[in-house]
Design a protein around this motif. Structure first.
Motif, short mmCIF file in Angstrom:
data_model
loop_
_atom_site.label_atom_id
_atom_site.label_comp_id
_atom_site.label_asym_id
_atom_site.label_seq_id
_atom_site.Cartn_x
_atom_site.Cartn_y
_atom_site.Cartn_z
N VAL A 13 -45.56 17.47 33.28
CA VAL A 13 -46.05 17.26 35.52
C VAL A 13 -48.04 16.87 35.15
O VAL A 13 -48.08 16.82 36.14
CB VAL A 13 -46.04 18.85 35.60
N VAL A 14 -48.42 17.26 34.36
CA VAL A 14 -49.82 16.90 34.09
C VAL A 14 -49.58 15.08 33.61
O VAL A 14 -50.70 14.68 34.88
CB VAL A 14 -50.72 17.64 33.41
N ALA A 98 -56.55 15.59 27.16
CA ALA A 98 -57.58 17.45 27.13
C ALA A 98 -56.48 18.81 28.00
O ALA A 98 -57.23 19.57 27.63
CB ALA A 98 -58.49 16.78 28.62
N PHE A 99 -56.04 18.21 28.85
CA PHE A 99 -55.00 19.49 29.40
C PHE A 99 -54.31 20.07 27.95
O PHE A 99 -53.81 21.33 27.51
CB PHE A 99 -53.97 18.96 29.75
N ARG A 109 -54.73 29.03 32.18
CA ARG A 109 -55.29 28.48 33.21
C ARG A 109 -56.68 27.85 33.12
O ARG A 109 -56.74 27.14 34.18
CB ARG A 109 -56.02 30.46 33.34
N ALA A 110 -57.40 27.41 31.95
CA ALA A 110 -57.72 26.81 31.43
C ALA A 110 -57.79 25.57 31.47
O ALA A 110 -58.61 24.64 31.58
CB ALA A 110 -59.25 27.31 30.31
N ALA A 111 -56.45 25.17 31.08
CA ALA A 111 -56.12 23.56 30.53
C ALA A 111 -55.82 23.06 31.79
O ALA A 111 -56.62 21.81 32.00
CB ALA A 111 -54.63 23.90 29.91
N TRP A 112 -55.26 23.72 32.72
CA TRP A 112 -55.23 23.58 34.74
C TRP A 112 -56.09 22.88 35.00
O TRP A 112 -56.57 22.42 36.07
CB TRP A 112 -54.06 24.90 35.64
N SER A 113 -56.90 24.23 34.61
CA SER A 113 -58.67 23.85 35.39
C SER A 113 -59.32 22.15 34.86
O SER A 113 -59.80 21.57 35.16
CB SER A 113 -60.02 24.77 35.17
N VAL A 114 -59.12 22.27 33.35
CA VAL A 114 -59.80 20.74 32.72
C VAL A 114 -59.29 19.84 33.70
O VAL A 114 -59.52 18.88 33.90
CB VAL A 114 -59.26 20.95 31.57
N ALA A 115 -57.37 19.94 33.84
CA ALA A 115 -56.93 18.73 34.78
C ALA A 115 -57.55 18.78 35.31
O ALA A 115 -57.36 16.88 36.22
CB ALA A 115 -55.25 18.75 34.36
N LEU A 120 -60.94 15.71 39.27
CA LEU A 120 -62.51 15.20 40.98
C LEU A 120 -63.47 14.81 40.33
O LEU A 120 -64.12 13.88 41.47
CB LEU A 120 -62.22 17.40 40.94
N CYS A 121 -63.65 14.94 38.99
CA CYS A 121 -65.04 14.27 38.53
C CYS A 121 -64.26 12.94 38.02
O CYS A 121 -65.65 11.59 38.27
CB CYS A 121 -65.24 14.67 37.30
#
Length: 127
Positions: A13-14, A98-99, A109-115, A120-121
């Motif tokens: 999905v990512v 990265a994900f 949770r951290a992986a989705w935050s990183v993606a 966004l950046c």
């Protein structure tokens, strides 16, 4: 669904979602036509196909691999579609990696935050 299957599905999905999102966010054609950098890349690829040696037979500000990238992505044919798809795929693979690394080390949770933060950046992907 097992954890391994869920992990593979979320990674897919990512990867696919990022690629599609980046392709949808491509700037309008006017942006490419008025940006001298893109014309430079098209000309560099065309010159390489004409037998000129980058940085020897012509001035290259960005280095000789710009001409090679222009040829490989189809820029020498006169359009930037190949380059845009190549850049979108490269960014999607980078965010996917990265994900995957964040998921393996820190959890979902951290992986989705990183993606999400990576998307966004991302200033621009078409260059």
């Amino acid at each position: 669904m097992t954890n391994a299957a869920r992990s593979r599905l979320s990674a897919l999905v990512v990867l696919v979602g990022t690629f599609v999102l980046l392709v949808v966010r491509v700037p309008p054609l006017e942006r490419f036509l008025t940006n001298s950098d893109h014309g430079y890349q098209l000309a560099a690829g065309a010159q390489l196909l004409d037998g000129r040696v980058p940085a020897i037979d012509s001035l290259h500000i960005y280095g000789p691999l710009v001409a090679v990238l222009g040829v490989v992505t189809g820029g020498a044919a006169g359009n930037l579609v190949g380059e845009v798809l190549f850049c979108a795929a490269a960014w999607a693979l980078t965010i996917w990696l990265a994900f995957r690394l964040a998921r393996r080390r820190f959890g979902a949770r951290a992986a989705w935050s990183v993606a999400i933060l990576a998307l966004l950046c991302l200033a621009r992907f078409h260059k």
